[in-house]
Design a protein around this motif. Structure first.
Motif, PDB file in Angstrom:
ATOM      1  N   GLY A   1       0.795  -1.218   0.000  1.00  0.00           N
ATOM      2  CA  GLY A   1       0.000   0.000   0.000  1.00  0.00           C
ATOM      3  C   GLY A   1       0.828   1.269   0.000  1.00  0.00           C
ATOM      4  N   LEU A   2       2.128   1.160  -0.283  1.00  0.00           N
ATOM      5  CA  LEU A   2       3.027   2.304  -0.337  1.00  0.00           C
ATOM      6  C   LEU A   2       3.806   2.267  -1.649  1.00  0.00           C
ATOM      7  N   LEU A   3       4.106   3.427  -2.182  1.00  0.00           N
ATOM      8  CA  LEU A   3       4.837   3.508  -3.446  1.00  0.00           C
ATOM      9  C   LEU A   3       6.320   3.702  -3.156  1.00  0.00           C
ATOM     10  N   HIS A   4       7.111   2.671  -3.459  1.00  0.00           N
ATOM     11  CA  HIS A   4       8.557   2.716  -3.225  1.00  0.00           C
ATOM     12  C   HIS A   4       9.258   3.302  -4.447  1.00  0.00           C
ATOM     13  N   LYS A   5      10.489   3.771  -4.239  1.00  0.00           N
ATOM     14  CA  LYS A   5      11.218   4.409  -5.332  1.00  0.00           C
ATOM     15  C   LYS A   5      11.400   3.470  -6.520  1.00  0.00           C
ATOM     16  N   GLU A   6      11.667   2.179  -6.242  1.00  0.00           N
ATOM     17  CA  GLU A   6      11.839   1.221  -7.338  1.00  0.00           C
ATOM     18  C   GLU A   6      10.549   1.079  -8.149  1.00  0.00           C
ATOM     19  N   GLU A   7       9.418   1.128  -7.468  1.00  0.00           N
ATOM     20  CA  GLU A   7       8.131   1.048  -8.162  1.00  0.00           C
ATOM     21  C   GLU A   7       7.884   2.321  -8.971  1.00  0.00           C
ATOM     22  N   PHE A   8       8.305   3.437  -8.410  1.00  0.00           N
ATOM     23  CA  PHE A   8       8.192   4.712  -9.115  1.00  0.00           C
ATOM     24  C   PHE A   8       9.033   4.696 -10.390  1.00  0.00           C
TER      25      PHE A   8
ATOM     26  N   GLY B   1      13.125  -0.702 -12.818  1.00  0.00           N
ATOM     27  CA  GLY B   1      13.228  -0.178 -11.474  1.00  0.00           C
ATOM     28  C   GLY B   1      14.634   0.162 -11.050  1.00  0.00           C
ATOM     29  N   SER B   2      15.629  -0.273 -11.806  1.00  0.00           N
ATOM     30  CA  SER B   2      17.011  -0.026 -11.410  1.00  0.00           C
ATOM     31  C   SER B   2      17.642   1.144 -12.159  1.00  0.00           C
ATOM     32  N   LYS B   3      16.931   1.700 -13.130  1.00  0.00           N
ATOM     33  CA  LYS B   3      17.495   2.795 -13.917  1.00  0.00           C
ATOM     34  C   LYS B   3      17.544   4.073 -13.092  1.00  0.00           C
ATOM     35  N   GLN B   4      18.691   4.721 -13.065  1.00  0.00           N
ATOM     36  CA  GLN B   4      18.851   5.947 -12.311  1.00  0.00           C
ATOM     37  C   GLN B   4      18.487   7.145 -13.178  1.00  0.00           C
ATOM     38  N   ASN B   5      17.752   8.074 -12.610  1.00  0.00           N
ATOM     39  CA  ASN B   5      17.351   9.266 -13.334  1.00  0.00           C
ATOM     40  C   ASN B   5      17.200  10.408 -12.340  1.00  0.00           C
ATOM     41  N   LEU B   6      17.932  11.487 -12.555  1.00  0.00           N
ATOM     42  CA  LEU B   6      17.931  12.584 -11.613  1.00  0.00           C
ATOM     43  C   LEU B   6      16.554  13.216 -11.495  1.00  0.00           C
ATOM     44  N   PHE B   7      15.883  13.408 -12.635  1.00  0.00           N
ATOM     45  CA  PHE B   7      14.561  14.021 -12.612  1.00  0.00           C
ATOM     46  C   PHE B   7      13.581  13.148 -11.832  1.00  0.00           C
ATOM     47  N   ALA B   8      13.589  11.850 -12.093  1.00  0.00           N
ATOM     48  CA  ALA B   8      12.688  10.934 -11.384  1.00  0.00           C
ATOM     49  C   ALA B   8      12.978  10.932  -9.890  1.00  0.00           C
ATOM     50  N   ASP B   9      14.255  10.968  -9.529  1.00  0.00           N
ATOM     51  CA  ASP B   9      14.629  11.000  -8.116  1.00  0.00           C
ATOM     52  C   ASP B   9      14.094  12.259  -7.443  1.00  0.00           C
ATOM     53  N   ARG B  10      14.213  13.389  -8.127  1.00  0.00           N
ATOM     54  CA  ARG B  10      13.751  14.641  -7.540  1.00  0.00           C
ATOM     55  C   ARG B  10      12.231  14.660  -7.406  1.00  0.00           C
TER      56      ARG B  10
ATOM     57  N   VAL C   1      20.891  20.060 -16.527  1.00  0.00           N
ATOM     58  CA  VAL C   1      21.127  20.116 -17.980  1.00  0.00           C
ATOM     59  C   VAL C   1      21.685  18.784 -18.473  1.00  0.00           C
ATOM     60  N   LEU C   2      22.660  18.253 -17.739  1.00  0.00           N
ATOM     61  CA  LEU C   2      23.244  16.957 -18.107  1.00  0.00           C
ATOM     62  C   LEU C   2      22.203  15.848 -18.053  1.00  0.00           C
ATOM     63  N   ALA C   3      21.308  15.905 -17.056  1.00  0.00           N
ATOM     64  CA  ALA C   3      20.267  14.882 -16.926  1.00  0.00           C
ATOM     65  C   ALA C   3      19.295  14.940 -18.093  1.00  0.00           C
ATOM     66  N   VAL C   4      18.904  16.150 -18.475  1.00  0.00           N
ATOM     67  CA  VAL C   4      17.980  16.316 -19.607  1.00  0.00           C
ATOM     68  C   VAL C   4      18.624  15.822 -20.896  1.00  0.00           C
ATOM     69  N   LEU C   5      19.892  16.155 -21.105  1.00  0.00           N
ATOM     70  CA  LEU C   5      20.597  15.697 -22.307  1.00  0.00           C
ATOM     71  C   LEU C   5      20.696  14.178 -22.331  1.00  0.00           C
ATOM     72  N   SER C   6      20.974  13.591 -21.179  1.00  0.00           N
ATOM     73  CA  SER C   6      21.091  12.136 -21.087  1.00  0.00           C
ATOM     74  C   SER C   6      19.777  11.448 -21.425  1.00  0.00           C
ATOM     75  N   GLU C   7      18.681  11.964 -20.872  1.00  0.00           N
ATOM     76  CA  GLU C   7      17.372  11.367 -21.134  1.00  0.00           C
ATOM     77  C   GLU C   7      16.956  11.539 -22.589  1.00  0.00           C
ATOM     78  N   SER C   8      17.475  12.580 -23.232  1.00  0.00           N
ATOM     79  CA  SER C   8      17.154  12.836 -24.648  1.00  0.00           C
ATOM     80  C   SER C   8      18.141  12.156 -25.586  1.00  0.00           C
ATOM     81  N   ASP C   9      19.084  11.389 -24.990  1.00  0.00           N
ATOM     82  CA  ASP C   9      20.126  10.718 -25.773  1.00  0.00           C
ATOM     83  C   ASP C   9      20.930  11.705 -26.621  1.00  0.00           C
ATOM     84  N   VAL C  10      21.156  12.880 -26.062  1.00  0.00           N
ATOM     85  CA  VAL C  10      21.946  13.907 -26.743  1.00  0.00           C
ATOM     86  C   VAL C  10      23.299  14.008 -26.042  1.00  0.00           C
TER      87      VAL C  10
END
Length: 233
Positions: free
Chosen positions: A71-78, A86-95, A154-163
């Motif tokens: 009944g709780l949403l864990h970071k891996e589920e997010f 669930g193991s992919k790291q993403n700065l935006f998702a973490d924030r 900026v680096l996170a956005v570029l990474s997610e955009s594969d740029v």
């Protein structure tokens, strides 16, 4: 006024951890609870209805049971909801997760989910969206966006955009942005400077509005999770 159809299942489920009274949640969501009707009910004025809380609850149940059914949403589920990984790291998702996790206990409870998600509603005040976006960039939670924080995003956005850009190009982007936004010239961006910058560049908060929430045919913040919850009429 629309009937409170289906609210009993949520009331029964509130005995599990992190669940709150759906009527209170419906009235407390900031994007709706700005005015009331003559009869004192929120849901006849375009506010979050009990039915909509029900739909959000069904979505929350689906997300929060993908790995640990507690009944709780864990970071891996997010993370899984965003990327099917669930193991992919993403700065935006973490924030986003950190800001949803108001109690700072490492999980998102249903009340936190509803209140935070309401900021993404098309009817939510623009100022709330601007402040939430500012907090995303304020990685160190100092009340300012400093140059190193801006560069990380900026680096996170570029990474997610594969740029891929050279470090010189990234530094140039950061320098140009700081020069444009940091009107006081003190090496950091405060909320007033951020608001002024967003006013000139409204596309910066475009991803802070999820049209799905207006109709509540839901997908959790425009990501990859679909729900089988029907529209409530």
């Amino acid at each position: 006024m629309r009937a409170f159809k289906g609210c009993f299942s949520l009331k029964q489920s509130r005995k599990r951890r992190g669940h709150e009274d759906p009527i209170i949640l419906a009235s407390e969501t900031p994007c709706y609870a700005k005015k009331s009707c003559q009869n004192g009910h929120f849901d006849c004025c375009g506010n979050v209805t009990i039915n909509e809380i029900e739909a959000l609850y069904d979505l929350f149940k689906k997300l929060s049971s993908t790995i640990i059914d507690d009944g709780l949403l864990h970071k891996e589920e997010f993370q899984l909801a965003l990327f099917r990984n669930g193991s992919k790291q993403n700065l935006f998702a973490d924030r986003v997760f950190d800001l949803f996790d108001v109690k700072r206990n490492g999980v998102i409870e249903f009340g936190e989910f509803v209140r935070s998600l309401s900021i993404f509603h098309p009817n939510a005040p623009e100022v709330d969206k601007i402040i939430f976006a500012f907090r995303l960039y304020d990685l160190c939670q100092t009340g300012y966006i400093e140059r190193n924080e801006l560069k990380e995003m900026v680096l996170a956005v570029l990474s997610e955009s594969d740029v891929t850009l050279s470090n010189d190009d990234v530094e140039s982007i950061v320098d140009k942005t700081m020069l444009e936004v940091d009107l006081k010239g003190d090496g950091k961006i405060d909320q007033e400077e951020w608001k002024e910058y967003v006013a000139k560049n409204p596309s910066l908060i475009k991803n802070m509005t999820l049209l799905y929430l207006k109709e509540l045919t839901l997908a959790f913040p425009s990501f990859i999770v679909n729900t089988e919850v029907p529209d409530w009429k």
